[in-house]
Design a protein around this motif. Sequence first.
Motif, PDB file in Angstrom:
ATOM      1  N   LYS A  15      36.026  37.416  -2.133  1.00 23.16           N
ATOM      2  CA  LYS A  15      36.765  36.630  -1.000  1.00 23.16           C
ATOM      3  C   LYS A  15      38.250  37.306  -0.930  1.00 23.16           C
ATOM      4  O   LYS A  15      38.814  36.748  -0.045  1.00 23.16           O
ATOM      5  CB  LYS A  15      36.819  35.311  -1.231  1.00 23.16           C
ATOM      6  CG  LYS A  15      35.431  34.506  -1.458  1.00 23.16           C
ATOM      7  CD  LYS A  15      34.552  34.487  -0.160  1.00 23.16           C
ATOM      8  CE  LYS A  15      33.660  33.843  -0.565  1.00 23.16           C
ATOM      9  NZ  LYS A  15      32.271  34.446  -1.361  1.00 23.16           N
ATOM     10  N   HIS A  26      37.178  43.860   8.281  1.00 23.18           N
ATOM     11  CA  HIS A  26      36.718  42.530   7.152  1.00 23.18           C
ATOM     12  C   HIS A  26      35.739  42.961   6.462  1.00 23.18           C
ATOM     13  O   HIS A  26      34.743  41.830   6.531  1.00 23.18           O
ATOM     14  CB  HIS A  26      36.986  41.443   8.002  1.00 23.18           C
ATOM     15  CG  HIS A  26      38.303  41.214   8.560  1.00 23.18           C
ATOM     16  ND1 HIS A  26      38.501  40.592   9.913  1.00 23.18           N
ATOM     17  CD2 HIS A  26      39.473  41.728   8.379  1.00 23.18           C
ATOM     18  CE1 HIS A  26      39.730  40.672  10.348  1.00 23.18           C
ATOM     19  NE2 HIS A  26      40.351  41.045   9.308  1.00 23.18           N
ATOM     20  N   LEU A  27      35.411  43.778   5.646  1.00 22.86           N
ATOM     21  CA  LEU A  27      34.137  44.258   5.053  1.00 22.86           C
ATOM     22  C   LEU A  27      34.238  43.820   3.793  1.00 22.86           C
ATOM     23  O   LEU A  27      35.385  44.230   2.886  1.00 22.86           O
ATOM     24  CB  LEU A  27      33.744  45.618   5.338  1.00 22.86           C
ATOM     25  CG  LEU A  27      33.285  46.016   6.464  1.00 22.86           C
ATOM     26  CD1 LEU A  27      32.713  47.713   6.368  1.00 22.86           C
ATOM     27  CD2 LEU A  27      32.254  45.299   7.017  1.00 22.86           C
ATOM     28  N   GLU A  28      33.306  43.241   3.016  1.00 21.82           N
ATOM     29  CA  GLU A  28      33.247  42.921   1.493  1.00 21.82           C
ATOM     30  C   GLU A  28      32.451  43.750   0.807  1.00 21.82           C
ATOM     31  O   GLU A  28      32.641  44.423  -0.284  1.00 21.82           O
ATOM     32  CB  GLU A  28      33.239  41.516   1.213  1.00 21.82           C
ATOM     33  CG  GLU A  28      34.330  40.719   1.754  1.00 21.82           C
ATOM     34  CD  GLU A  28      33.699  39.394   1.689  1.00 21.82           C
ATOM     35  OE1 GLU A  28      34.662  38.474   2.303  1.00 21.82           O
ATOM     36  OE2 GLU A  28      32.809  38.856   0.967  1.00 21.82           O
ATOM     37  N   HIS A  48      29.132  32.847   3.686  1.00 20.29           N
ATOM     38  CA  HIS A  48      28.686  32.613   5.105  1.00 20.29           C
ATOM     39  C   HIS A  48      28.210  33.901   5.691  1.00 20.29           C
ATOM     40  O   HIS A  48      28.959  34.727   5.947  1.00 20.29           O
ATOM     41  CB  HIS A  48      29.867  32.176   5.964  1.00 20.29           C
ATOM     42  CG  HIS A  48      30.492  30.915   5.491  1.00 20.29           C
ATOM     43  ND1 HIS A  48      30.024  29.750   5.641  1.00 20.29           N
ATOM     44  CD2 HIS A  48      31.620  30.732   4.589  1.00 20.29           C
ATOM     45  CE1 HIS A  48      30.406  28.706   5.056  1.00 20.29           C
ATOM     46  NE2 HIS A  48      31.553  29.276   4.327  1.00 20.29           N
ATOM     47  N   HIS A  64      35.261  42.517  15.620  1.00 17.53           N
ATOM     48  CA  HIS A  64      35.637  42.123  14.298  1.00 17.53           C
ATOM     49  C   HIS A  64      36.623  40.900  14.355  1.00 17.53           C
ATOM     50  O   HIS A  64      36.593  39.876  13.466  1.00 17.53           O
ATOM     51  CB  HIS A  64      36.635  43.413  13.757  1.00 17.53           C
ATOM     52  CG  HIS A  64      35.972  44.375  13.418  1.00 17.53           C
ATOM     53  ND1 HIS A  64      35.274  45.341  14.198  1.00 17.53           N
ATOM     54  CD2 HIS A  64      35.563  45.029  12.016  1.00 17.53           C
ATOM     55  CE1 HIS A  64      35.029  46.191  13.499  1.00 17.53           C
ATOM     56  NE2 HIS A  64      34.860  45.988  11.949  1.00 17.53           N
ATOM     57  N   VAL A  67      34.138  37.484  15.598  1.00 13.09           N
ATOM     58  CA  VAL A  67      32.872  36.896  14.404  1.00 13.09           C
ATOM     59  C   VAL A  67      33.080  37.200  13.175  1.00 13.09           C
ATOM     60  O   VAL A  67      32.597  36.857  12.408  1.00 13.09           O
ATOM     61  CB  VAL A  67      31.630  37.154  15.504  1.00 13.09           C
ATOM     62  CG1 VAL A  67      31.324  36.387  16.467  1.00 13.09           C
ATOM     63  CG2 VAL A  67      31.238  38.751  15.370  1.00 13.09           C
ATOM     64  N   LYS A  69      35.284  37.779  10.929  1.00 13.47           N
ATOM     65  CA  LYS A  69      36.378  37.282   9.992  1.00 13.47           C
ATOM     66  C   LYS A  69      35.725  36.159   9.197  1.00 13.47           C
ATOM     67  O   LYS A  69      34.979  35.244   9.715  1.00 13.47           O
ATOM     68  CB  LYS A  69      37.418  36.662  10.674  1.00 13.47           C
ATOM     69  CG  LYS A  69      38.692  37.449  10.778  1.00 13.47           C
ATOM     70  CD  LYS A  69      39.929  36.551  11.369  1.00 13.47           C
ATOM     71  CE  LYS A  69      41.251  37.354  10.899  1.00 13.47           C
ATOM     72  NZ  LYS A  69      42.445  37.195  11.620  1.00 13.47           N
ATOM     73  N   HIS A  70      36.035  36.298   7.931  1.00  9.47           N
ATOM     74  CA  HIS A  70      35.427  35.079   6.931  1.00  9.47           C
ATOM     75  C   HIS A  70      33.946  35.376   6.743  1.00  9.47           C
ATOM     76  O   HIS A  70      33.695  34.618   5.934  1.00  9.47           O
ATOM     77  CB  HIS A  70      35.897  33.699   7.374  1.00  9.47           C
ATOM     78  CG  HIS A  70      37.277  33.525   7.940  1.00  9.47           C
ATOM     79  ND1 HIS A  70      38.382  33.857   6.603  1.00  9.47           N
ATOM     80  CD2 HIS A  70      38.211  32.895   8.549  1.00  9.47           C
ATOM     81  CE1 HIS A  70      39.370  33.795   7.369  1.00  9.47           C
ATOM     82  NE2 HIS A  70      39.391  32.922   8.262  1.00  9.47           N
ATOM     83  N   ARG A  71      33.377  36.182   7.235  1.00  7.64           N
ATOM     84  CA  ARG A  71      31.919  36.213   7.164  1.00  7.64           C
ATOM     85  C   ARG A  71      31.481  37.595   6.428  1.00  7.64           C
ATOM     86  O   ARG A  71      32.047  38.469   6.386  1.00  7.64           O
ATOM     87  CB  ARG A  71      31.107  35.865   8.455  1.00  7.64           C
ATOM     88  CG  ARG A  71      31.380  34.574   9.025  1.00  7.64           C
ATOM     89  CD  ARG A  71      30.592  34.207  10.408  1.00  7.64           C
ATOM     90  NE  ARG A  71      30.630  33.079  10.564  1.00  7.64           N
ATOM     91  CZ  ARG A  71      31.270  32.485  11.517  1.00  7.64           C
ATOM     92  NH1 ARG A  71      32.545  33.159  12.191  1.00  7.64           N
ATOM     93  NH2 ARG A  71      31.156  31.049  12.075  1.00  7.64           N
ATOM     94  N   LEU A  73      28.949  40.492   6.358  1.00  4.76           N
ATOM     95  CA  LEU A  73      28.229  41.187   7.378  1.00  4.76           C
ATOM     96  C   LEU A  73      27.101  41.957   6.866  1.00  4.76           C
ATOM     97  O   LEU A  73      27.126  42.752   5.818  1.00  4.76           O
ATOM     98  CB  LEU A  73      29.100  42.122   8.143  1.00  4.76           C
ATOM     99  CG  LEU A  73      28.569  42.971   9.137  1.00  4.76           C
ATOM    100  CD1 LEU A  73      28.090  42.276  10.436  1.00  4.76           C
ATOM    101  CD2 LEU A  73      29.668  44.105   9.664  1.00  4.76           C
ATOM    102  N   SER A 100      26.052  29.466   5.368  1.00 12.91           N
ATOM    103  CA  SER A 100      25.690  29.229   6.658  1.00 12.91           C
ATOM    104  C   SER A 100      25.201  30.664   7.238  1.00 12.91           C
ATOM    105  O   SER A 100      25.599  31.582   6.469  1.00 12.91           O
ATOM    106  CB  SER A 100      26.961  28.869   7.601  1.00 12.91           C
ATOM    107  OG  SER A 100      27.740  29.754   7.760  1.00 12.91           O
ATOM    108  N   ILE A 101      24.687  30.684   8.396  1.00 12.58           N
ATOM    109  CA  ILE A 101      24.070  32.005   8.964  1.00 12.58           C
ATOM    110  C   ILE A 101      24.744  31.964  10.336  1.00 12.58           C
ATOM    111  O   ILE A 101      24.001  31.259  11.087  1.00 12.58           O
ATOM    112  CB  ILE A 101      22.741  32.221   8.834  1.00 12.58           C
ATOM    113  CG1 ILE A 101      22.090  32.152   7.276  1.00 12.58           C
ATOM    114  CG2 ILE A 101      22.493  33.517   9.300  1.00 12.58           C
ATOM    115  CD1 ILE A 101      20.729  32.440   6.940  1.00 12.58           C
ATOM    116  N   GLN A 102      25.209  33.208  10.777  1.00 17.92           N
ATOM    117  CA  GLN A 102      25.385  33.391  12.055  1.00 17.92           C
ATOM    118  C   GLN A 102      24.643  34.562  12.569  1.00 17.92           C
ATOM    119  O   GLN A 102      24.749  35.534  11.822  1.00 17.92           O
ATOM    120  CB  GLN A 102      26.903  33.529  12.348  1.00 17.92           C
ATOM    121  CG  GLN A 102      27.063  33.757  13.863  1.00 17.92           C
ATOM    122  CD  GLN A 102      28.553  33.493  14.631  1.00 17.92           C
ATOM    123  OE1 GLN A 102      29.763  33.086  13.738  1.00 17.92           O
ATOM    124  NE2 GLN A 102      28.806  33.636  15.774  1.00 17.92           N
TER     125      GLN A 102
END
Lengths: 150, 144
Positions: A15, A26-28, A48, A64, A67, A69-71, A73, A100-102
């Motif tokens: 995170k 914003h890739l993890e 998320h 970026h 949508v 941010k904070h999720r 991908l 959650s899923i977007q």
Amino acid sequence: MENFRPWDAPDTFGKVALHPSALQAHLEQWPLKLSRVSSVSPYFHRSHLLIAADCTAYSCLYFHQAVLKHRLLTICCPDMEAERLSSKIMEIISANDILSIQIVRMDAPCCGKLADMIINAVMRSRKDIPIKITTVFAEGENVEGGSGEN
Amino acid sequence: MMLEKNFNPWKNFENYSHEMFSQMSSELVQWPVKLWKAPIVSPYYHKAHLLIAADCSAFSYPPFHEGYSKGKIPLICCPETDFDIMTKLSRIFLNNDIQSVTLVKMDKSCCHGLTELVMQAVKSSRIPVPLQVSTIFVDAEDME
């Protein structure tokens, strides 16, 4: 990177961006492709998810910021990979604790299966995962059909 | 950037960013964007500057649009999952008047063959088309 021990604090693992900068996506995790990503991954823990169609970043100018941010991908092409995708999504949802899923899809008909697959997978897993669907509208002229004429 | 511990995506509008409602156009000229779906002949290929990008590249580089995509026709593909990238590309180059080709790929091993494929396709068209290759490096942990 001193003392990087991801399994000591699995709730917050992944995170924190390691080297934040203005241009950094914003890739993890890597890979991004849903068919290649490993089904069990520490990044999926209490995450998320953002499942996006391949074409969305090219059709949506502020992908970026809007949508991502904070999720977490993952991307896919539902038209090309339909069978592999449904089993993969089922594995990921059942093996990990997803919060959650977007879903980000295009308005094109080939993206139609994406939302269905994911909703089916969540229903079959009997988990309580909220789903949100975002549709990106493509502005390019549709020249599909091979001949350039509609 | 620290992800908030209490991120609740379902609170209405609290985490809809301003950009979500932006009317700014991505200036996409032609649809489809995917290489395997794209037509071989298209009015938009005439005297066009093609951008051949790996699927993951726009997701990995936020300023992708200003940097690469502006004024070009994007065609995206994944060397790992797509078949016949070279055949499709050769056909597009042979049948249209392409002015230049820009290739954007990732530094990962799955994108490795893409440069070779595109170069073969350009050579087989026998038309001198300038080719530029850019690689995007991603600092993310590989969990394959």
